[in-house]
Design a protein around this motif. Sequence first.
Motif, PDB file in Angstrom:
ATOM      1  N   GLN A  62      -5.802   2.154  -3.582  1.00 16.45           N
ATOM      2  CA  GLN A  62      -5.410   1.191  -4.418  1.00 16.45           C
ATOM      3  C   GLN A  62      -5.209   1.547  -6.043  1.00 16.45           C
ATOM      4  O   GLN A  62      -6.273   2.279  -6.380  1.00 16.45           O
ATOM      5  CB  GLN A  62      -6.036   0.043  -4.341  1.00 16.45           C
ATOM      6  N   THR A  95      -0.465   7.215  -6.853  1.00 23.50           N
ATOM      7  CA  THR A  95      -0.630   5.848  -6.472  1.00 23.50           C
ATOM      8  C   THR A  95      -0.898   5.772  -5.186  1.00 23.50           C
ATOM      9  O   THR A  95      -1.100   6.748  -4.339  1.00 23.50           O
ATOM     10  CB  THR A  95       0.645   5.178  -6.819  1.00 23.50           C
ATOM     11  N   GLU A  96      -1.247   4.469  -4.619  1.00 19.48           N
ATOM     12  CA  GLU A  96      -1.490   4.300  -3.259  1.00 19.48           C
ATOM     13  C   GLU A  96      -0.871   5.019  -2.302  1.00 19.48           C
ATOM     14  O   GLU A  96       0.392   5.299  -2.311  1.00 19.48           O
ATOM     15  CB  GLU A  96      -0.959   2.717  -2.970  1.00 19.48           C
ATOM     16  N   ARG A 119      -8.968   2.587  -6.543  1.00 20.71           N
ATOM     17  CA  ARG A 119      -9.904   2.734  -5.328  1.00 20.71           C
ATOM     18  C   ARG A 119      -9.562   3.897  -4.512  1.00 20.71           C
ATOM     19  O   ARG A 119      -8.177   3.926  -4.239  1.00 20.71           O
ATOM     20  CB  ARG A 119     -10.169   1.499  -4.388  1.00 20.71           C
TER      21      ARG A 119
END
Length: 185
Positions: A62, A95-96, A119
């Motif tokens: 995340q 990114t994710e 995260r």
Amino acid sequence: MSGVVLPPGQGRRLITKAQEVTFKATKAQGSAVSIFEVVVPPGFDVGAHVHRDSQEFFYVLQGELQLMAFEPQERTGQSWQDWRSPQGDRVIRATEGACMFVPPGTPHAFKNASDAPARMLFQCFPSPYHELYFEEIAEIWASGETVDPRAVERMRRRYDVDQLTPLRYDPPALLPTRPATEHGV
């Protein structure tokens, strides 16, 4: 021996001024690979570093991180964000779903340059290098308002970390009111 099953949000947590680490699988549980979930706050820059013996894997769950994993044309001492490899590799905005694998001997770094926490799932082989590192860095961060850079340097040598550029933590709320700080950790 049994395996480990953890519901979301579970695991042993270490929370410091600079990050939150949740231990998911450790040497004590029989794992040869240390596995953590790490919350990286805005303004945290781990600094470029190298491990002689460890290999690492990072997976962004995340948020957004800047990631770098290559030998640069030139190792500059204060910042890795402008490094470029002889093949033209550069720092990426991850990114994710993005991931980074780091074999031993490879300079690497991550930074949260966004205004929101990120995260990531982080794995390190062999265990327990990073388990012990995270426990000791938490103690150092908790020891007071300032961090003793010599204590951090001694700790890093014990856990296979050769620091190339400084670790920095400048929370966004502090950035407009004071110059960037270098905690030396």
